[in-house]
Design a protein around this motif. Structure first.
Motif, PDB file in Angstrom:
ATOM      1  N   VAL A 113     -13.956   0.907   6.390  1.00  0.00           N
ATOM      2  CA  VAL A 113     -15.006   0.501   5.437  1.00  0.00           C
ATOM      3  C   VAL A 113     -14.381  -0.076   4.168  1.00  0.00           C
ATOM      4  N   ALA A 114     -13.331   0.606   3.669  1.00  0.00           N
ATOM      5  CA  ALA A 114     -12.664   0.128   2.444  1.00  0.00           C
ATOM      6  C   ALA A 114     -12.030  -1.236   2.681  1.00  0.00           C
ATOM      7  N   LEU A 115     -11.473  -1.443   3.894  1.00  0.00           N
ATOM      8  CA  LEU A 115     -10.861  -2.729   4.203  1.00  0.00           C
ATOM      9  C   LEU A 115     -11.912  -3.835   4.231  1.00  0.00           C
ATOM     10  N   ALA A 116     -13.075  -3.564   4.813  1.00  0.00           N
ATOM     11  CA  ALA A 116     -14.137  -4.579   4.864  1.00  0.00           C
ATOM     12  C   ALA A 116     -14.610  -4.945   3.464  1.00  0.00           C
ATOM     13  N   ARG A 117     -14.742  -3.948   2.576  1.00  0.00           N
ATOM     14  CA  ARG A 117     -15.183  -4.225   1.198  1.00  0.00           C
ATOM     15  C   ARG A 117     -14.143  -5.053   0.466  1.00  0.00           C
ATOM     16  N   ALA A 118     -12.869  -4.741   0.661  1.00  0.00           N
ATOM     17  CA  ALA A 118     -11.817  -5.493  -0.033  1.00  0.00           C
ATOM     18  C   ALA A 118     -11.802  -6.945   0.422  1.00  0.00           C
ATOM     19  N   ARG A 119     -12.092  -7.196   1.666  1.00  0.00           N
ATOM     20  CA  ARG A 119     -12.144  -8.576   2.139  1.00  0.00           C
ATOM     21  C   ARG A 119     -13.291  -9.353   1.505  1.00  0.00           C
ATOM     22  N   GLU A 120     -14.455  -8.713   1.373  1.00  0.00           N
ATOM     23  CA  GLU A 120     -15.616  -9.386   0.763  1.00  0.00           C
ATOM     24  C   GLU A 120     -15.327  -9.737  -0.700  1.00  0.00           C
ATOM     25  N   LEU A 121     -14.718  -8.769  -1.408  1.00  0.00           N
ATOM     26  CA  LEU A 121     -14.418  -9.021  -2.818  1.00  0.00           C
ATOM     27  C   LEU A 121     -13.385 -10.121  -2.984  1.00  0.00           C
ATOM     28  N   GLN A 122     -12.433 -10.153  -2.076  1.00  0.00           N
ATOM     29  CA  GLN A 122     -11.405 -11.176  -2.211  1.00  0.00           C
ATOM     30  C   GLN A 122     -11.962 -12.567  -1.917  1.00  0.00           C
ATOM     31  N   GLN A 123     -12.960 -12.628  -0.992  1.00  0.00           N
ATOM     32  CA  GLN A 123     -13.559 -13.916  -0.671  1.00  0.00           C
ATOM     33  C   GLN A 123     -14.423 -14.438  -1.837  1.00  0.00           C
ATOM     34  N   THR A 124     -15.079 -13.543  -2.597  1.00  0.00           N
ATOM     35  CA  THR A 124     -15.934 -13.965  -3.725  1.00  0.00           C
ATOM     36  C   THR A 124     -15.147 -14.164  -4.992  1.00  0.00           C
ATOM     37  N   GLY A 125     -13.862 -13.821  -4.961  1.00  0.00           N
ATOM     38  CA  GLY A 125     -13.021 -13.971  -6.147  1.00  0.00           C
ATOM     39  C   GLY A 125     -13.034 -12.770  -7.043  1.00  0.00           C
ATOM     40  N   ALA A 126     -13.843 -11.743  -6.706  1.00  0.00           N
ATOM     41  CA  ALA A 126     -13.909 -10.552  -7.569  1.00  0.00           C
ATOM     42  C   ALA A 126     -12.769  -9.583  -7.258  1.00  0.00           C
ATOM     43  N   GLY A 127     -12.180  -9.733  -6.095  1.00  0.00           N
ATOM     44  CA  GLY A 127     -11.094  -8.828  -5.702  1.00  0.00           C
ATOM     45  C   GLY A 127      -9.751  -9.540  -5.694  1.00  0.00           C
ATOM     46  N   THR A 128      -8.707  -8.762  -5.712  1.00  0.00           N
ATOM     47  CA  THR A 128      -7.351  -9.318  -5.729  1.00  0.00           C
ATOM     48  C   THR A 128      -6.715  -9.219  -4.347  1.00  0.00           C
ATOM     49  N   ARG A 129      -5.674  -9.984  -4.207  1.00  0.00           N
ATOM     50  CA  ARG A 129      -4.917  -9.955  -2.948  1.00  0.00           C
ATOM     51  C   ARG A 129      -4.197  -8.610  -2.770  1.00  0.00           C
ATOM     52  N   VAL A 130      -3.775  -8.021  -3.836  1.00  0.00           N
ATOM     53  CA  VAL A 130      -3.077  -6.733  -3.779  1.00  0.00           C
ATOM     54  C   VAL A 130      -4.008  -5.639  -3.253  1.00  0.00           C
ATOM     55  N   ALA A 131      -5.259  -5.629  -3.698  1.00  0.00           N
ATOM     56  CA  ALA A 131      -6.213  -4.623  -3.238  1.00  0.00           C
ATOM     57  C   ALA A 131      -6.488  -4.773  -1.745  1.00  0.00           C
ATOM     58  N   LEU A 132      -6.557  -6.034  -1.282  1.00  0.00           N
ATOM     59  CA  LEU A 132      -6.777  -6.254   0.144  1.00  0.00           C
ATOM     60  C   LEU A 132      -5.593  -5.752   0.962  1.00  0.00           C
ATOM     61  N   ASP A 133      -4.371  -6.034   0.479  1.00  0.00           N
ATOM     62  CA  ASP A 133      -3.187  -5.571   1.212  1.00  0.00           C
ATOM     63  C   ASP A 133      -3.134  -4.042   1.274  1.00  0.00           C
ATOM     64  N   ASN A 134      -3.482  -3.376   0.204  1.00  0.00           N
ATOM     65  CA  ASN A 134      -3.488  -1.905   0.189  1.00  0.00           C
ATOM     66  C   ASN A 134      -4.518  -1.341   1.174  1.00  0.00           C
ATOM     67  N   ALA A 135      -5.680  -1.993   1.226  1.00  0.00           N
ATOM     68  CA  ALA A 135      -6.718  -1.527   2.144  1.00  0.00           C
ATOM     69  C   ALA A 135      -6.294  -1.695   3.590  1.00  0.00           C
ATOM     70  N   GLN A 136      -5.603  -2.794   3.876  1.00  0.00           N
ATOM     71  CA  GLN A 136      -5.108  -2.998   5.235  1.00  0.00           C
ATOM     72  C   GLN A 136      -4.055  -1.939   5.608  1.00  0.00           C
ATOM     73  N   ALA A 137      -3.180  -1.622   4.663  1.00  0.00           N
ATOM     74  CA  ALA A 137      -2.141  -0.617   4.919  1.00  0.00           C
ATOM     75  C   ALA A 137      -2.756   0.764   5.152  1.00  0.00           C
ATOM     76  N   GLN A 138      -3.767   1.095   4.371  1.00  0.00           N
ATOM     77  CA  GLN A 138      -4.423   2.393   4.553  1.00  0.00           C
ATOM     78  C   GLN A 138      -5.143   2.477   5.905  1.00  0.00           C
ATOM     79  N   GLU A 139      -5.719   1.370   6.345  1.00  0.00           N
ATOM     80  CA  GLU A 139      -6.394   1.362   7.647  1.00  0.00           C
ATOM     81  C   GLU A 139      -5.402   1.559   8.781  1.00  0.00           C
ATOM     82  N   ARG A 140      -4.238   0.923   8.669  1.00  0.00           N
ATOM     83  CA  ARG A 140      -3.222   1.071   9.701  1.00  0.00           C
ATOM     84  C   ARG A 140      -2.647   2.488   9.696  1.00  0.00           C
ATOM     85  N   THR A 141      -2.464   3.041   8.514  1.00  0.00           N
ATOM     86  CA  THR A 141      -1.953   4.406   8.426  1.00  0.00           C
ATOM     87  C   THR A 141      -2.927   5.401   9.045  1.00  0.00           C
ATOM     88  N   ALA A 142      -4.198   5.199   8.772  1.00  0.00           N
ATOM     89  CA  ALA A 142      -5.211   6.102   9.331  1.00  0.00           C
ATOM     90  C   ALA A 142      -5.275   5.983  10.853  1.00  0.00           C
TER      91      ALA A 142
END
Length: 397
Positions: A113-142
């Protein structure tokens, strides 16, 4: 008392011994024909019975031994439960592992869920690339944590299954080394019990290099190992009724003993009239010493003589035969198998010779003899109980 005249006494003393006592004829001997007859060739060795399969039963996990589910000495089947280890601790470990799987699944869903939200924010410009990378890493770890938790469940299930200690083979189980109530571990020095297969059994024996060459030369032209059968005599001398076949000849010669190992398979069924599973229900036992006879599967034509007809001196074994001039002649021979009071002559006689078997102590090589079939009375001898001969016109002497 009248004295003989001196001239008459001197003439009697001057007579040769032959004239006084009669001529001495050739010694009487008994002979037998060296005829060929069907003979089963056999060579004896010392061997040991071994089970085809022998398994030491050991615990795979540590725990308290709760139950022994067999009677010592009985026959068991593959898959039969032999021992049971206390289960509750392993059942609890399994439940804990399953709980960890549920927790890892929840963490993975949250990370997705966190990864999906980070992708939406990054597409609208409200999120950063760093936040998206962290969300992807947490999803893989889980996801990896979920896989680890699932593997732990599998390990817990395996350990729980190990609390039932099963027999891996069909066979007879020996004594148990531990009783219920003891703690068992995989590192125990002694196994909990030993299961040995029963039918067929192996006969293992060693043959010297010289004997191995003799056996090879004897049977190679007839089919090699397939031309022989293996028979066993038990420690009390009884012949075992079943015959075996050679299944393995070692590829190396023992350098210490200059011998080679052979192994044969032999049936070991339940003895007639004995209930299967009872003590002593089978004749052959793992570790038992036996006498192994390597026999030809088909009889061969060979010369067989009484053992008493064979003499021995520094030159080796020999027999005395009667030639066409009725003289005794020495023939060196090579002996084969001896059975009771008979011996096989492998070399030295062609067959058909008349071999002296009686009266050998009275004969020397080259001496003329009076030969008759062995066991028959000498020529001119009076049968026991027969009346003496009566001279013509006289009374019995």
């Amino acid at each position: 008392m009248r004295l003989l005249p001196a001239a008459l006494l001197l003439s009697l003393l001057a007579l040769p011994a032959a004239a006084q006592f009669g001529p001495q004829g050739p010694p009487a001997v008994g002979v037998i024909p060296a005829d060929r007859q069907p003979v089963t060739e056999s060579t004896d060795f010392t061997g040991r019975i071994e089970a085809v399969n022998r398994v030491e039963i050991r615990a795979r996990v540590t725990g308290f031994l709760q139950e022994r589910a067999f009677t010592e000495g009985q026959e068991v089947k593959a898959g039969d439960v032999l021992f049971r280890i206390e289960k509750p601790p392993f059942e609890a470990q399994l439940e804990q592992a399953r709980a960890n799987v549920a927790s890892a699944q929840a963490t993975l869903e949250n990370a997705r869920v966190a990864l999906a939200r980070a992708r939406e924010l990054q597409q609208t410009g409200a999120g950063t690339r760093v936040a998206l990378d962290n969300a992807q890493a947490q999803e893989r770890t889980a996801n990896a944590q979920l896989l680890g938790a699932q593997a732990a469940v599998r390990v817990a299930e395996i350990n729980l299954g190990y609390t039932d200690i099963l027999s891996p083979i069909d066979g007879k189980i020996g004594r148990a080394s531990l009783t219920p109530g003891n703690v068992v571990t995989p590192t125990l020095t002694d196994p909990l019990a030993v299961v040995v297969s029963q039918d067929p059994m192996r006969v293992v024996f060693t043959v010297s290099s010289r004997a191995a060459n003799e056996l090879r030369n004897r049977y190679e032209s007839r089919g090699g190992a397939s031309a022989v059968v293996i028979r066993v005599r038990l420690s009390d001398g009884r012949p075992y009724p079943q015959a075996g076949r050679i299944e393995f000849i070692d590829t190396q010669v023992d350098r210490n003993t200059d011998s080679i190992l052979l192994r044969a398979l032999i049936p070991n069924p339940v003895r007639s009239g004995v209930q299967a599973g009872t003590p002593g229900d089978r004749e052959l036992i793992d570790g038992q010493f036996v006498t192994v006879a390597v026999e030809g599967s088909e009889p061969v034509q060979a010369i067989v003589l009484p053992r008493a007809a064979v003499l021995q001196d520094q030159g080796g074994n020999y027999v005395l035969v009667v030639d066409n001039e009725k003289k005794a002649q020495r023939r060196p021979v090579r002996l084969g198998r001896t059975v009771r009071d008979q011996v096989v002559i492998e070399d030295g006689l062609q067959g058909g010779e008349q071999v002296i078997s009686e009266g050998l102590q009275r004969v020397r090589p080259g001496q003329e003899v009076n030969a008759a079939p062995a066991g028959a009375p000498p020529a001119g001898a009076r049968p026991p109980g027969a009346p003496a001969a009566t001279p013509a016109g006289g009374r019995p002497g």
